[in-house]
Write a protein that holds these residues in place. Structure first.
Motif, PDB file in Angstrom:
ATOM      1  N   UNK A 238       0.828  -1.208   0.000  1.00 30.16           N
ATOM      2  CA  UNK A 238       0.000   0.000   0.000  1.00 30.16           C
ATOM      3  C   UNK A 238       0.863   1.259   0.000  1.00 30.16           C
ATOM      4  N   UNK A 239       1.993   1.200   0.692  1.00 29.19           N
ATOM      5  CA  UNK A 239       2.874   2.370   0.739  1.00 29.19           C
ATOM      6  C   UNK A 239       3.428   2.695  -0.648  1.00 29.19           C
ATOM      7  N   UNK A 240       3.728   1.660  -1.425  1.00 29.69           N
ATOM      8  CA  UNK A 240       4.263   1.885  -2.773  1.00 29.69           C
ATOM      9  C   UNK A 240       3.188   2.499  -3.671  1.00 29.69           C
ATOM     10  N   UNK A 241       1.952   2.083  -3.480  1.00 30.39           N
ATOM     11  CA  UNK A 241       0.848   2.698  -4.217  1.00 30.39           C
ATOM     12  C   UNK A 241       0.713   4.173  -3.878  1.00 30.39           C
ATOM     13  N   UNK A 242       0.890   4.499  -2.615  1.00 31.95           N
ATOM     14  CA  UNK A 242       0.813   5.902  -2.192  1.00 31.95           C
ATOM     15  C   UNK A 242       1.976   6.714  -2.760  1.00 31.95           C
ATOM     16  N   UNK A 243       3.155   6.113  -2.768  1.00 33.08           N
ATOM     17  CA  UNK A 243       4.326   6.799  -3.325  1.00 33.08           C
ATOM     18  C   UNK A 243       4.128   7.070  -4.815  1.00 33.08           C
ATOM     19  N   UNK A 244       3.497   6.137  -5.523  1.00 33.60           N
ATOM     20  CA  UNK A 244       3.288   6.315  -6.967  1.00 33.60           C
ATOM     21  C   UNK A 244       2.377   7.496  -7.262  1.00 33.60           C
ATOM     22  N   UNK A 245       1.557   7.881  -6.282  1.00 38.30           N
ATOM     23  CA  UNK A 245       0.654   9.023  -6.468  1.00 38.30           C
ATOM     24  C   UNK A 245       1.257  10.329  -5.985  1.00 38.30           C
ATOM     25  N   UNK A 246       2.119  10.249  -4.973  1.00 43.89           N
ATOM     26  CA  UNK A 246       2.650  11.471  -4.362  1.00 43.89           C
ATOM     27  C   UNK A 246       4.101  11.766  -4.721  1.00 43.89           C
ATOM     28  N   UNK A 247       4.787  10.800  -5.360  1.00 41.64           N
ATOM     29  CA  UNK A 247       6.182  10.969  -5.775  1.00 41.64           C
ATOM     30  C   UNK A 247       7.104  11.312  -4.613  1.00 41.64           C
ATOM     31  N   UNK A 248       6.762  10.790  -3.439  1.00 42.11           N
ATOM     32  CA  UNK A 248       7.603  11.010  -2.258  1.00 42.11           C
ATOM     33  C   UNK A 248       7.193  10.028  -1.175  1.00 42.11           C
ATOM     34  N   UNK A 249       8.080   9.849  -0.200  1.00 41.85           N
ATOM     35  CA  UNK A 249       7.745   9.102   0.992  1.00 41.85           C
ATOM     36  C   UNK A 249       7.599  10.076   2.141  1.00 41.85           C
TER      37      UNK A 249
END
Length: 331
Positions: A238-249
């Motif tokens: 799920x974190x990788x999906x979020x990163x793909x949308x926000x371009x950051x961690x």
């Protein structure tokens, strides 16, 4: 060695004798009824909502929530709860952003594996130390949040190599977001693993009556650790999906998904006391919660009321699905 035969929960046995009661039927179809009702209400409030563009955006937004809820559903089915999923997802997003320059294409499996290992550690702490899962994961939530803040210097970590997550921004057949397709595949894969092995029987029997499951020979401790491991791995994905949308961690990237994930599970009809539920209904529950998040601004409800709504939904859904014969059992 033959597989132990586990007794079916009383609720299932009763359904065989006299058929499901009206309340059981309502619980079974509650997620779909809520989803259809929400779609109708939002379409009435904004006729342009029921368009391909709006629906595509909604299901893409739901993907991380679907994955989080799916993993956590396994923990709930065996009678526990995982309150650390959102904090672990936030920590995983930071790890992804930090590791990407060195690991490249291996970053995704590495983050998922590490998150799964962290989940396993929590499961081991729960079964070995006999600490309630609520306490273990509450402590884990605090630890993961603190670690994420420290290693990120309390700020977002930019992802410069966008190709690493570009695959999650693609579309299947030109219409279905890849992120949502992956989320559905995760649900299907876990569901198949449960159906084709004794795991589903072990999970539900453990959640319904841990003592009876142990007497029947079920590997209760191993099943619990496995549930926490899958829940952790799902938080990593799920974190990788979020990163793909926000371009950051970010150390707080997924923090606002804890209540929605719990709400998705109980709206899907999974009993918070364990022993009864479905991964597919958790998926529908996640879609319901996503539509609520998307629809509140459409009907003019301020976003500040979002948490109040989630709290109310959780209370009502738990009241409908709670097995009151086990309310005095602490797990």
């Amino acid at each position: 060695m033959s597989t132990p035969v586990l007794a079916k929960p009383a609720a299932d046995t009763g359904a065989v004798k006299g058929g499901p009661s009206l309340s059981q039927r309502l619980t079974l179809f509650m997620p779909l009824i809520a989803l259809v009702a929400l779609l109708a209400a939002l379409t009435i409030a904004d006729p342009e909502f029921l368009t391909q563009r709006s629906l595509t955006a909604a299901v893409r937004t739901s993907a991380p929530l679907v994955v989080l809820a799916t993993g956590a559903t396994l923990v709930v089915l065996c009678g526990g709860i995982d309150l650390s999923i959102a904090a672990l997802a936030s920590l995983s997003s930071v790890l992804f952003a930090l590791w990407l320059p060195d690991l490249g294409g291996l970053t995704t499996p590495a983050v998922i594996a590490v998150a799964g290992a962290i989940g396993a550690v929590q499961g081991i702490a729960h079964v070995v130390l006999r600490i309630p899962s609520f306490i273990v994961t509450l402590g884990g939530m605090s630890i993961f949040s603190a670690v994420a803040l420290v290693i990120s210097d309390a700020g977002p970590v930019r992802v410069t190599d966008r190709d690493a997550t570009k695959w999650l921004t693609l579309y299947v057949g030109g219409y279905v977001p890849m992120a949502f397709a992956v989320a559905v595949l995760v649900v299907a894969a876990i569901w198949l693993a449960l159906k084709l092995t004794p795991l589903q029987s072990y999970l539900t029997s453990t959640g319904y009556s841990e003592a009876s499951a142990r007497l029947a020979g079920a590997p209760v401790d191993l099943v619990k650790v496995l549930a926490f491991t899958v829940s952790g791995a799902c938080a990593g994905l799920a974190s990788i999906m979020l990163v793909s949308r926000n371009f950051s961690g970010s150390p707080t990237m997924a923090d606002n998904l804890l209540l929605p994930a719990v709400a998705a599970i109980v709206v899907g009809g999974t009993a918070i006391t364990g022993g009864h539920g479905s991964l597919w209904r958790s998926l529908v529950g996640a879609l319901v919660i996503t539509l609520l998040r998307v629809g509140l601004p459409i009907v003019g409800v301020p976003s500040a009321y979002e948490q109040i709504l989630y709290g109310a939904i959780i209370v009502v859904a738990v009241a409908l699905t709670l097995d009151r014969s086990k309310v005095l059992i602490i797990k």
